[in-house]
Design an enzyme around this catalytic site. Sequence first.
Site: not given
Ligand code: NAD
Length: 254
Positions: A12, A41-42, A68, A149, A153
């Site tokens: 993502g 693992d965070l 996240g 969630y 945030k």
């Molecule tokens: P995604 O699920 O594609 O990517 C999230 C990444 O975080 C994954 O690669 C996952 O393996 C990693 N991750 C999760 N738990 C983990 C852990 N315990 N240890 C290490 N890595 C871990 O999602 P995304 O949409 O790319 O999200 C990226 C950030 O953007 C996140 O913080 C998410 O909350 C935030 N966000 C996303 C959106 C949206 O609409 N996609 C909107 C607002 C905020």
Amino acid sequence: PRTTLVTGSASGIGAATAHAVRAAGHTVIGLDRDGADIRADLATPNGRLAALGELAGTRLDAVIACAGLRAPTPDTVSVNYFGVVDLLTGLRPLLLDSPAPRVAVISSVASILAVDDAIVSACRDGDEPRARREASAVRVNPDGRPMVYASSKAALAAWVRRTAPTHGWGGSGILLNAVAPGTIATPMMSDLTGSPELLEDWLRRLPNTADRLGQPEEIAALLTWLTGVENSMLTGQVIFADLGTEAMLRGDTL
Ligand code: NAD
């Protein structure tokens, strides 16, 4: 070239950001549970310590914390708040030799929705076991949606505002900001992207300007600028990159 650590780099927004920072000519160290330079693992204090151990002695110019989770579980509070704040606190010394140290984290437009004060205050107190206990209660907002969630945030956005100007950060020249995206087409939102009906219903509730989902590359471009030398004075901000959703939700309140 600068050296930038990107967490959540396997998917993502994090994957798009790692790509954009590399395309700008810099070195990227990716961190994720799998498929990254550093696998950690965070969600757990031990996982964060292991990550810090692997990075010990590395000189960093920037950190972009994208990892996240979205599910209404205790792990979401652990990853989204403590997995960012604890990690960054541990990484701060590695940034101090950079001529232009920069940090960006990802909050969300959800941070301005109703939040669970018990979760937010446990985060503020740095009490992860209490935050996890409160999160396991899964209290819901007036729309019946879990607040875990949004609370994680909101707590993270508040941490950025109270931390960026303090001596340890602003006083060290580290510029620290949050980006708060609207809905972005990534695997995290696969429930929406996989269902035309759900997506149409979701978009109908957003402002007129939000006639589409954002793309991860659009957030990556902003994160790349925020953590580059081009950003010379912007700090302590929560920047909503959301096609106008936050403006609509807040209306004309200041
Ligand atoms: P995604 O699920 O594609 O990517 C999230 C990444 O975080 C994954 O690669 C996952 O393996 C990693 N991750 C999760 N738990 C983990 C852990 N315990 N240890 C290490 N890595 C871990 O999602 P995304 O949409 O790319 O999200 C990226 C950030 O953007 C996140 O913080 C998410 O909350 C935030 N966000 C996303 C959106 C949206 O609409 N996609 C909107 C607002 C905020």
